[in-house]
Scaffold this motif. Sequence first.
Motif, PDB file in Angstrom:
ATOM      1  N   PHE A 702       0.503  -1.449   0.405  1.00  0.00           N
ATOM      2  CA  PHE A 702      -0.025   0.164   0.176  1.00  0.00           C
ATOM      3  C   PHE A 702       0.625   1.589   0.069  1.00  0.00           C
ATOM      4  O   PHE A 702       0.528   1.931  -1.184  1.00  0.00           O
ATOM      5  CB  PHE A 702      -0.589   0.040   0.836  1.00  0.00           C
ATOM      6  CG  PHE A 702      -1.744   1.070   1.111  1.00  0.00           C
ATOM      7  CD1 PHE A 702      -3.403   0.785   1.023  1.00  0.00           C
ATOM      8  CD2 PHE A 702      -1.841   2.472   1.538  1.00  0.00           C
ATOM      9  CE1 PHE A 702      -4.271   1.629   0.753  1.00  0.00           C
ATOM     10  CE2 PHE A 702      -2.405   3.511   1.796  1.00  0.00           C
ATOM     11  CZ  PHE A 702      -4.541   3.269   1.405  1.00  0.00           C
ATOM     12  N   VAL A 703       2.113   1.224   0.865  1.00  0.00           N
ATOM     13  CA  VAL A 703       2.739   2.745   0.911  1.00  0.00           C
ATOM     14  C   VAL A 703       3.186   2.614  -0.218  1.00  0.00           C
ATOM     15  O   VAL A 703       3.647   3.705  -1.067  1.00  0.00           O
ATOM     16  CB  VAL A 703       3.682   2.104   2.503  1.00  0.00           C
ATOM     17  CG1 VAL A 703       5.172   3.442   2.286  1.00  0.00           C
ATOM     18  CG2 VAL A 703       2.964   2.765   3.761  1.00  0.00           C
ATOM     19  N   ALA A 704       4.086   1.248  -1.072  1.00  0.00           N
ATOM     20  CA  ALA A 704       4.813   1.307  -1.935  1.00  0.00           C
ATOM     21  C   ALA A 704       4.104   2.077  -3.361  1.00  0.00           C
ATOM     22  O   ALA A 704       4.925   3.205  -3.988  1.00  0.00           O
ATOM     23  CB  ALA A 704       5.501  -0.064  -2.512  1.00  0.00           C
ATOM     24  N   VAL A 739       5.097   0.851  10.283  1.00  0.00           N
ATOM     25  CA  VAL A 739       5.974  -0.720  10.490  1.00  0.00           C
ATOM     26  C   VAL A 739       6.681   0.209   8.852  1.00  0.00           C
ATOM     27  O   VAL A 739       7.582   0.040   8.375  1.00  0.00           O
ATOM     28  CB  VAL A 739       5.307  -1.173  10.666  1.00  0.00           C
ATOM     29  CG1 VAL A 739       6.449  -2.592  10.594  1.00  0.00           C
ATOM     30  CG2 VAL A 739       5.441  -1.444  12.506  1.00  0.00           C
ATOM     31  N   GLN A 740       5.584  -0.284   8.311  1.00  0.00           N
ATOM     32  CA  GLN A 740       5.304  -0.411   6.652  1.00  0.00           C
ATOM     33  C   GLN A 740       5.854   1.100   6.060  1.00  0.00           C
ATOM     34  O   GLN A 740       6.461   1.286   5.274  1.00  0.00           O
ATOM     35  CB  GLN A 740       3.459  -0.509   5.908  1.00  0.00           C
ATOM     36  CG  GLN A 740       4.137  -0.925   4.444  1.00  0.00           C
ATOM     37  CD  GLN A 740       2.964  -1.051   3.498  1.00  0.00           C
ATOM     38  OE1 GLN A 740       2.914  -0.731   2.142  1.00  0.00           O
ATOM     39  NE2 GLN A 740       1.858  -1.383   4.529  1.00  0.00           N
ATOM     40  N   MET A 741       5.331   1.939   6.670  1.00  0.00           N
ATOM     41  CA  MET A 741       5.721   3.283   5.867  1.00  0.00           C
ATOM     42  C   MET A 741       7.757   3.466   6.527  1.00  0.00           C
ATOM     43  O   MET A 741       8.284   4.045   5.225  1.00  0.00           O
ATOM     44  CB  MET A 741       5.001   4.581   7.041  1.00  0.00           C
ATOM     45  CG  MET A 741       5.695   5.688   6.941  1.00  0.00           C
ATOM     46  SD  MET A 741       5.397   5.996   4.680  1.00  0.00           S
ATOM     47  CE  MET A 741       3.933   6.534   5.080  1.00  0.00           C
ATOM     48  N   PHE A 742       8.269   3.074   7.476  1.00  0.00           N
ATOM     49  CA  PHE A 742       9.138   2.890   8.074  1.00  0.00           C
ATOM     50  C   PHE A 742       9.969   2.686   7.395  1.00  0.00           C
ATOM     51  O   PHE A 742      11.254   2.564   6.941  1.00  0.00           O
ATOM     52  CB  PHE A 742       9.611   3.023   9.584  1.00  0.00           C
ATOM     53  CG  PHE A 742       9.018   4.195  10.078  1.00  0.00           C
ATOM     54  CD1 PHE A 742       8.698   5.438   9.759  1.00  0.00           C
ATOM     55  CD2 PHE A 742       8.574   3.976  11.854  1.00  0.00           C
ATOM     56  CE1 PHE A 742       8.151   6.593  10.604  1.00  0.00           C
ATOM     57  CE2 PHE A 742       7.806   5.026  12.262  1.00  0.00           C
ATOM     58  CZ  PHE A 742       7.482   6.688  12.153  1.00  0.00           C
ATOM     59  N   GLU A 743       9.400   1.228   6.834  1.00  0.00           N
ATOM     60  CA  GLU A 743      10.320   0.233   6.355  1.00  0.00           C
ATOM     61  C   GLU A 743      10.688   0.612   4.740  1.00  0.00           C
ATOM     62  O   GLU A 743      11.358  -0.240   4.150  1.00  0.00           O
ATOM     63  CB  GLU A 743       9.754  -1.407   6.480  1.00  0.00           C
ATOM     64  CG  GLU A 743       9.997  -2.008   7.915  1.00  0.00           C
ATOM     65  CD  GLU A 743       9.353  -3.380   7.877  1.00  0.00           C
ATOM     66  OE1 GLU A 743       8.410  -3.885   6.937  1.00  0.00           O
ATOM     67  OE2 GLU A 743       9.817  -3.804   8.850  1.00  0.00           O
ATOM     68  N   TRP A 744       9.193   1.259   3.928  1.00  0.00           N
ATOM     69  CA  TRP A 744       9.161   1.255   2.713  1.00  0.00           C
ATOM     70  C   TRP A 744      10.491   2.317   2.357  1.00  0.00           C
ATOM     71  O   TRP A 744      10.778   3.261   2.687  1.00  0.00           O
ATOM     72  CB  TRP A 744       8.354   2.453   2.457  1.00  0.00           C
ATOM     73  CG  TRP A 744       8.062   2.875   1.418  1.00  0.00           C
ATOM     74  CD1 TRP A 744       8.120   2.075   0.005  1.00  0.00           C
ATOM     75  CD2 TRP A 744       8.345   4.101   0.735  1.00  0.00           C
ATOM     76  NE1 TRP A 744       8.345   3.268  -1.182  1.00  0.00           N
ATOM     77  CE2 TRP A 744       8.031   4.634  -0.839  1.00  0.00           C
ATOM     78  CE3 TRP A 744       8.328   5.584   1.559  1.00  0.00           C
ATOM     79  CZ2 TRP A 744       8.096   6.072  -1.050  1.00  0.00           C
ATOM     80  CZ3 TRP A 744       8.306   7.095   0.998  1.00  0.00           C
ATOM     81  CH2 TRP A 744       8.346   6.632  -0.461  1.00  0.00           C
ATOM     82  N   GLN A 745      11.372   2.281   1.178  1.00  0.00           N
ATOM     83  CA  GLN A 745      12.440   2.906   0.437  1.00  0.00           C
ATOM     84  C   GLN A 745      12.400   3.149  -0.650  1.00  0.00           C
ATOM     85  O   GLN A 745      11.869   2.744  -2.124  1.00  0.00           O
ATOM     86  CB  GLN A 745      13.463   2.187   0.336  1.00  0.00           C
ATOM     87  CG  GLN A 745      14.820   3.244   0.485  1.00  0.00           C
ATOM     88  CD  GLN A 745      16.605   2.056   0.744  1.00  0.00           C
ATOM     89  OE1 GLN A 745      16.260   0.917   0.434  1.00  0.00           O
ATOM     90  NE2 GLN A 745      17.369   3.081   0.809  1.00  0.00           N
ATOM     91  N   LYS A 751      15.836   6.914  -0.654  1.00  0.00           N
ATOM     92  CA  LYS A 751      15.745   7.679   0.141  1.00  0.00           C
ATOM     93  C   LYS A 751      14.868   6.431   1.919  1.00  0.00           C
ATOM     94  O   LYS A 751      13.703   6.585   0.930  1.00  0.00           O
ATOM     95  CB  LYS A 751      15.408   8.989   1.266  1.00  0.00           C
ATOM     96  CG  LYS A 751      16.022   9.896   0.228  1.00  0.00           C
ATOM     97  CD  LYS A 751      15.621  10.918   0.784  1.00  0.00           C
ATOM     98  CE  LYS A 751      16.404  13.005   0.947  1.00  0.00           C
ATOM     99  NZ  LYS A 751      17.444  12.019  -0.998  1.00  0.00           N
ATOM    100  N   GLY A 752      13.961   6.405   3.062  1.00  0.00           N
ATOM    101  CA  GLY A 752      13.671   5.675   3.426  1.00  0.00           C
ATOM    102  C   GLY A 752      12.139   6.132   4.101  1.00  0.00           C
ATOM    103  O   GLY A 752      12.736   7.522   3.711  1.00  0.00           O
ATOM    104  N   GLY A 753      11.460   5.908   4.019  1.00  0.00           N
ATOM    105  CA  GLY A 753       9.693   6.429   4.638  1.00  0.00           C
ATOM    106  C   GLY A 753      10.341   7.412   6.055  1.00  0.00           C
ATOM    107  O   GLY A 753       9.188   8.426   5.521  1.00  0.00           O
ATOM    108  N   LEU A 754      11.521   7.079   6.785  1.00  0.00           N
ATOM    109  CA  LEU A 754      11.274   8.475   7.763  1.00  0.00           C
ATOM    110  C   LEU A 754      11.799   9.689   6.729  1.00  0.00           C
ATOM    111  O   LEU A 754      11.483  11.054   7.696  1.00  0.00           O
ATOM    112  CB  LEU A 754      12.388   7.487   8.708  1.00  0.00           C
ATOM    113  CG  LEU A 754      12.027   8.987  10.258  1.00  0.00           C
ATOM    114  CD1 LEU A 754      11.433   9.054  10.140  1.00  0.00           C
ATOM    115  CD2 LEU A 754      12.972   8.048  10.709  1.00  0.00           C
ATOM    116  N   GLU A 755      12.900   9.369   6.401  1.00  0.00           N
ATOM    117  CA  GLU A 755      13.503  10.825   6.025  1.00  0.00           C
ATOM    118  C   GLU A 755      11.960  11.034   4.914  1.00  0.00           C
ATOM    119  O   GLU A 755      12.724  12.177   5.068  1.00  0.00           O
ATOM    120  CB  GLU A 755      15.153   9.780   5.510  1.00  0.00           C
ATOM    121  CG  GLU A 755      16.082  11.632   4.397  1.00  0.00           C
ATOM    122  CD  GLU A 755      16.661  10.627   4.293  1.00  0.00           C
ATOM    123  OE1 GLU A 755      17.735  12.136   3.973  1.00  0.00           O
ATOM    124  OE2 GLU A 755      17.116   9.633   4.040  1.00  0.00           O
TER     125      GLU A 755
END
Length: 991
Positions: A702-704, A739-745, A751-755
């Motif tokens: 979903f995030v990707a 979790v899915q958001m922070f693991e997504w790149q 760049k990762g989800g957090l950044e």
Amino acid sequence: MAQSMDQQVVELLAATLQPAAAIRNNAEKHLVQLYSNEAFPLSLISIASHKSVPNDIRQAALLALKKVVLKTWSPSLEEFEGPVAIGDATKEQLRQAVLSLATSGDPESKIVGAASVVVSRIASADFPEAWPSLLPTLLQLVPQTDEAQLHGALVVLGNLVEDGFNEEQFSESAIALIKCIYDVAINGTKKLAARALAVSIYRACFDTMGLVYQTNKASVKQLMQHCSDAWLPFFIDVLKLPLPYLPSAEEDNQGGPAVSDWRGVIALKTQVVKALDKMQNQFPHLLSARTLELFSTIWEGLQAHLGPYHALYVIENRQSRLENADNLPYTLDFLVIEELDYIQTLLNTSTLKRELDTQLIPDTTTNGAYNSTWVAQVMPILVGYSQITTEDESLWDIDINIFLSEETSETANYSPRDACSNFVAKLCSWPIFESLLTYGRTIFEDVSSSPKAKESTLYILKHVLAEVITNDKPVDPESARLFLEYIRVSMRNPDDFLRARAFIVAGALTTISGESLLELVPDFARQSLNAIENDPSDIVKVSCIRVMQEYFKALPSSNAREYQVQTVAAISGFLSSQDLSEIEDSPDLLDTLVETLRDAIMADPSLCLEHPALDVLFTMASYGASSWQTTMLVNEAFESITSSMASKGPDAYAQLCAKVLPTLTGALDVGDMTAVSALSDMAVSLLSSLAENGPEPLPSGFVATIMPKLYRLLFSKAEFSLHQSATVTIKHILAHDPVQMFEWQDSETGKGGLEIILLIIDRLLGPDVDDASAAEVGGLAVELVEKAGPDKLGPYLMQLLRVVAIRLSTADHANFIQNLVLVFARLSITNAREVIDFLAQVDVDTADAGCKTGLEVVLRKWLDNSANFSGYDNIRQNVIALTNIYQLHDERLNNIQVQGDLIVQNTSRIKTRSQAKKEPDQWSIITVPLKLVKVLIQELANPISPTTPGLTLGIQNGASDDEDDDWEDEPALLDLAAPRTRAGKSPSSHI
């Protein structure tokens, strides 16, 4: 008079009428520069007075003169900007010149009207002190002048009453003024139009009398009683006047005495009815003794006017809704509307209600049947005036959207048909349904009855049924079945409008008449679906599409599912038969299609995955993206679908995502390529609903699928609403599946989800993004802090909060300020001490006061805007946070000064916007602890909810641990002084 000045002004006035904006704006700028020249207003009135000058230039001169007066004449005028550039001698010259022009009998009524407006503006400042002769001059002129000058004098008097006099000035001149216009109104030798204008002025007096009545009731009552004794007999005589000879269409086009007489009588009667209605609403006691006589007279007028009304508008296609240059209506439809509305006003009086109730006492000699003579007499009037006019018939044939706007009462064209539908609501306490059935029987069983008469009978029935629902009154099943027989026959009539009305009323009658008729709903639903697919008339098809909403609400869910597929197919087929390039200009049609499709889908949302219902919804959404109403309906429908599918479990929601995500992300791409921001906005709004109603966790991928699109949008120059929706969507994703958001790149940037989220927040909080576009960034920041925590944010947490504080210092929009303040409010619920300590160490450069601490900036913005916060949860969190801060008793708060109470100016003058800029509101200055007490007391005095147990608990304990609390648990303590929080640098220029 200097020729050069006049010539210069004429050229500038001509330029202000040019279509080219640059030329027009430049001329207007030069005219403003002439305000300080005392010869300028004299030049304007000179130009306006010369008949050799083109009329548009003369009008422009008077408009410019009005602006000069408003801005430079006197400080007592609300729009005055100053300085006063006109001397007393010049003012006197202008007063006489403009009054002379207004009463000169100029054949151009627009010139007279514009001049009279200038007179009224000057009078509002100068009468009576500086212009004591104004009213005596007018009152002396009216009885002595010719017809042309009389018209100008009356126009000036009318403008003075409406805009020129205040309550005190009116009180001093009311008796003489009303006597003057009364003499004109009753004078049979004067033109009917002038007499109508005099009645209109008398009606305008009521508004000012109402204001004076508040402070001087006895005098106003005495005056109004005296006026009523004189005017009321005249009014009744006018109402009893028969209509003159009805001119033919050819005579109407040519004009002449017969046309003037017809229009004059209509105008006079219309103004009399409007005056009576105003009297009834403001001073009802004046008419109570003659209520029955007035009702009888108006009713006889309605009966007498029905024949001419039909001839003009139902049979022929004469022009309606026409007014003369003085804005006095002179067509029969306007008179009928006023009569119908006034009858409704009279029906509210206790005198008339008692009389009508007496006539409806059951007669035991006739087996308790109603002696409903007067109710029966109402039916021909309602049905007669409700018939479709020839004009409406032609318009509805051309544009279905007009038909639908009339059907939903969302039109500005208030007509006798609309007035009759409103009339129905006043009659529902009497046996109207039975009387309508009796009259309807004569209509439908008479072979000579026209389709329009039958359609209007069903139209009135539809509104009777709507009132039955509102008042919870039962409908006799047998009477309903009799009407249904007429409806079935009408559904096969060759007249399109009668056929359409039959389908509409069938839906209303079968769904509100109790259990006895619900068994007929499936059959009528099938007939409606068949008509959508096969009827040759689009009017009938749209009516059937609309009535399916009633059937879906009435059918049991098991039966409703049977019609879902066929309804979706029928709507899809109807769409394919339309020119989709034009349908976006038909918002009412789109809204009807969306509403029916929504109801069909909601019969069983899971089935929408098996047929193209969602594809049809998105198609309509794409064409209605620019319509706020259509967008709202699509969002509501999709939100209901996503919520329902999510409640069925993760698998059902995942299937929904698999079906809709390709379409929605594709719409974003199309919106980008075509630069249609409304389409992108619609797509992001739907994605936001999808994410908000999703399960935890969200489906894999979903995030990707979504984040790259949103990331790109938020770094583009888009509309503020698009940035807001994209920000909210990311917040919902983060809330449901961190979790899915922070693991997504991101595959493009690496760049990762957090950044990515930190970069988005940094972008939205930057100086290049306006408040509106960044309005939702505070909510995203709070969600990030709570979901990531100090472990993941580490060195970026302090930078994030510092940027929020800095951006808060320049924020102006209330919603944006609230959004940013709530970042600190949420943290203060459990970490008040740490928040205060952190903000005290932040330095913020402000434009007006140099460098300040973040504590000063945040608390001032917070406390100055706290009273305007909206949203139950937001207010609740705000109160708890402020309570926790107050309980710290931190000495640093005593050194910070904020706004206290508004300093009220001792003046009765209304402050305009321009004056507010010059003289802004003044506030007392108090310390933060005192302001905190004031805010908390205000919240206790105005509770956010009748019962707020969680709030009390939160104030006592610093946070709410109510099990029923519907907002998320607060995060673990964030130590803003911890090494992992304070160390490190930001990944960008801000964070």
